[in-house]
Scaffold this active site. Structure first.
Site, PDB file in Angstrom:
ATOM      1  N   ASN A  83      37.223  40.958  44.145  1.00 53.10           N
ATOM      2  CA  ASN A  83      38.042  40.794  44.629  1.00 53.10           C
ATOM      3  C   ASN A  83      39.751  41.067  45.560  1.00 53.10           C
ATOM      4  O   ASN A  83      39.629  41.992  46.395  1.00 53.10           O
ATOM      5  CB  ASN A  83      39.555  41.335  43.248  1.00 53.10           C
ATOM      6  CG  ASN A  83      40.672  40.925  43.084  1.00 53.10           C
ATOM      7  OD1 ASN A  83      41.204  39.902  44.104  1.00 53.10           O
ATOM      8  ND2 ASN A  83      41.723  42.450  42.386  1.00 53.10           N
ATOM      9  N   LYS A 133      42.332  40.316  46.352  1.00 51.41           N
ATOM     10  CA  LYS A 133      43.868  40.446  46.565  1.00 51.41           C
ATOM     11  C   LYS A 133      44.621  39.822  47.502  1.00 51.41           C
ATOM     12  O   LYS A 133      44.359  38.456  47.413  1.00 51.41           O
ATOM     13  CB  LYS A 133      44.529  41.811  46.187  1.00 51.41           C
ATOM     14  CG  LYS A 133      43.031  42.253  45.288  1.00 51.41           C
ATOM     15  CD  LYS A 133      43.802  44.117  44.941  1.00 51.41           C
ATOM     16  CE  LYS A 133      42.615  44.581  43.748  1.00 51.41           C
ATOM     17  NZ  LYS A 133      42.916  45.763  42.796  1.00 51.41           N
ATOM     18  N   HIS A 163      44.544  40.779  34.943  1.00 53.60           N
ATOM     19  CA  HIS A 163      43.959  41.405  36.241  1.00 53.60           C
ATOM     20  C   HIS A 163      45.810  42.806  35.666  1.00 53.60           C
ATOM     21  O   HIS A 163      46.667  42.684  35.439  1.00 53.60           O
ATOM     22  CB  HIS A 163      43.806  41.568  37.911  1.00 53.60           C
ATOM     23  CG  HIS A 163      43.655  42.814  38.409  1.00 53.60           C
ATOM     24  ND1 HIS A 163      44.638  43.824  38.795  1.00 53.60           N
ATOM     25  CD2 HIS A 163      42.526  43.302  38.946  1.00 53.60           C
ATOM     26  CE1 HIS A 163      44.287  44.037  39.980  1.00 53.60           C
ATOM     27  NE2 HIS A 163      42.520  44.136  38.984  1.00 53.60           N
ATOM     28  N   GLU A 167      46.868  44.840  37.923  1.00 51.31           N
ATOM     29  CA  GLU A 167      48.217  44.454  38.544  1.00 51.31           C
ATOM     30  C   GLU A 167      49.321  43.156  37.942  1.00 51.31           C
ATOM     31  O   GLU A 167      49.906  43.311  38.182  1.00 51.31           O
ATOM     32  CB  GLU A 167      48.052  44.184  39.841  1.00 51.31           C
ATOM     33  CG  GLU A 167      46.969  45.172  40.797  1.00 51.31           C
ATOM     34  CD  GLU A 167      46.214  45.583  41.876  1.00 51.31           C
ATOM     35  OE1 GLU A 167      45.886  44.114  41.979  1.00 51.31           O
ATOM     36  OE2 GLU A 167      45.161  46.264  42.159  1.00 51.31           O
ATOM     37  N   GLU A 221      38.067  47.330  33.744  1.00 48.64           N
ATOM     38  CA  GLU A 221      38.952  47.872  34.943  1.00 48.64           C
ATOM     39  C   GLU A 221      40.468  49.096  34.609  1.00 48.64           C
ATOM     40  O   GLU A 221      41.177  48.612  34.370  1.00 48.64           O
ATOM     41  CB  GLU A 221      39.377  47.027  35.922  1.00 48.64           C
ATOM     42  CG  GLU A 221      38.771  45.953  36.032  1.00 48.64           C
ATOM     43  CD  GLU A 221      39.363  45.087  37.998  1.00 48.64           C
ATOM     44  OE1 GLU A 221      38.679  45.634  38.558  1.00 48.64           O
ATOM     45  OE2 GLU A 221      40.430  44.775  37.787  1.00 48.64           O
ATOM     46  N   GLY A 249      41.567  50.951  42.327  1.00 46.93           N
ATOM     47  CA  GLY A 249      42.550  51.105  44.102  1.00 46.93           C
ATOM     48  C   GLY A 249      42.737  53.501  44.129  1.00 46.93           C
ATOM     49  O   GLY A 249      43.568  53.554  45.219  1.00 46.93           O
ATOM     50  N   SER A 258      37.939  50.844  42.456  1.00 46.79           N
ATOM     51  CA  SER A 258      37.138  52.193  43.129  1.00 46.79           C
ATOM     52  C   SER A 258      35.388  51.923  43.366  1.00 46.79           C
ATOM     53  O   SER A 258      34.804  52.978  43.722  1.00 46.79           O
ATOM     54  CB  SER A 258      37.488  53.039  42.933  1.00 46.79           C
ATOM     55  OG  SER A 258      39.160  53.420  43.245  1.00 46.79           O
TER      56      SER A 258
HETATM   57  P1  13P Z   1      39.741  48.423  44.297  1.00 44.63           P
HETATM   58  O1  13P Z   1      37.585  48.200  43.707  1.00 44.63           O
HETATM   59  O2  13P Z   1      39.900  48.200  45.221  1.00 44.63           O
HETATM   60  O3  13P Z   1      39.823  49.857  43.170  1.00 44.63           O
HETATM   61  O4  13P Z   1      40.158  47.527  43.141  1.00 44.63           O
HETATM   62  C1  13P Z   1      39.214  47.218  42.204  1.00 44.63           C
HETATM   63  C2  13P Z   1      40.003  45.787  41.242  1.00 44.63           C
HETATM   64  O5  13P Z   1      41.037  46.062  41.017  1.00 44.63           O
HETATM   65  C3  13P Z   1      39.228  44.510  41.476  1.00 44.63           C
HETATM   66  O6  13P Z   1      40.151  43.453  40.008  1.00 44.63           O
END
Ligand code: 13P
Length: 250
Positions: free
Chosen positions: A9, A11, A95, A97, A167, A173, A212
């Site tokens: 991803n 992002k 997600h 976010e 997640e 993150g 992460s």
């Molecule tokens: P990170 O791997 O940067 O923690 O992000 C995970 C994520 O949100 C994947 O969709």
């Protein structure tokens, strides 16, 4: 057991020049993908670029979001049919976010899930608890509610060709990965919930871990019984790390 799967991803990161270089480096290590299913989800404007560059590889394309609507006067939206048209196989849905920053509700996520299925896309349903919810020992209830709202909308059959990504919000993150045991416990809970509806679907559905994931922790996470691979954010932007994560899954 489903074959392992790793999805990147990206992002809201990337540029034409940067993507070309990243993909070039990833493709030069494509032996890493021989025994797993792999996907990359770039931002919308780069779908076509990624699609072209990975067309002769085993890498599948995915998007990070989709409209619940089919077509028409929905300025700024992108339909599931358009994503299919561009060669997408997956679409990330719900997600954290999007749930947190754009107030996407369980109901909207379920409607998007339905739209994705009807266009022939494979939904990747993202679920997970916040730190406060974990501290209140609500993790099981939270992820169950998030899945239940999709089952209520499309039925358990909707998961025949879907992926679930657990997640934990506190792990995204932050560098604070769930321990393999913490993640396995939730993955087992998710599979158990699905088993209550349909044991065959539950045993086949991919349940990915995200939050992460990096080259150092991937192997111990992916070795857990109910962890079928990963959804990778930050580390997917570093080609060698991403390749190492893929190798850890196969
Ligand atoms: P990170 O791997 O940067 O923690 O992000 C995970 C994520 O949100 C994947 O969709």
């Amino acid at each position: 057991m489903p074959a392992p799967m790793v999805i990147a991803n990206w992002k809201m990161n990337g540029s034409l020049i940067g993507n070309a270089s990243l993909l070039h480096q990833i493709l030069s290590g494509s032996d890493a993908f021989e025994h797993l299913e792999v996907g990359i989800c770039p931002p919308f404007p780069y779908l076509e670029q990624v699609s072209e560059q990975v067309s002769h590889s085993r890498i599948n394309l995915g998007a990070q979001n989709v409209s619940a609507f089919q077509s028409g006067a929905y300025t700024g939206e992108t339909s599931a049919a358009m994503l299919k048209d561009l060669g997408c196989r997956y679409v990330l849905l719900g997600h954290s976010e999007r749930r947190q920053l754009f107030q996407e509700s369980d109901h909207q996520v379920a409607a998007k899930f339905e739209a994705a299925l009807s266009a022939g896309l494979q939904p990747v349903l993202c679920i997970g608890e916040t730190l406060e919810q974990r501290q209140r020992e609500e993790t099981g209830r939270v992820v169950s509610t998030q899945i239940q709202s999709v089952i209520d909308h499309v039925g358990i059959q909707g998961f025949t060709n879907a992926v679930i990504a657990y997640e934990p919000v506190w792990a995204i993150g932050t560098g604070q990965t769930a321990t393999p045991e913490q993640a396995q416990e939730v993955h087992a809970h998710i599979r158990q919930l699905l088993t209550g509806y349909d044991a065959s679907i539950a045993s086949q559905v991919h349940i990915l871990y995200g939050g992460s994931v990096n080259a150092a922790n991937a192997r111990s996470l992916f070795s857990q019984k109910d962890i079928d691979g990963g959804l990778v954010g930050g580390a997917s932007l570093k080609p060698n790390d991403f390749l190492d994560i893929c190798r850890s899954a196969s």
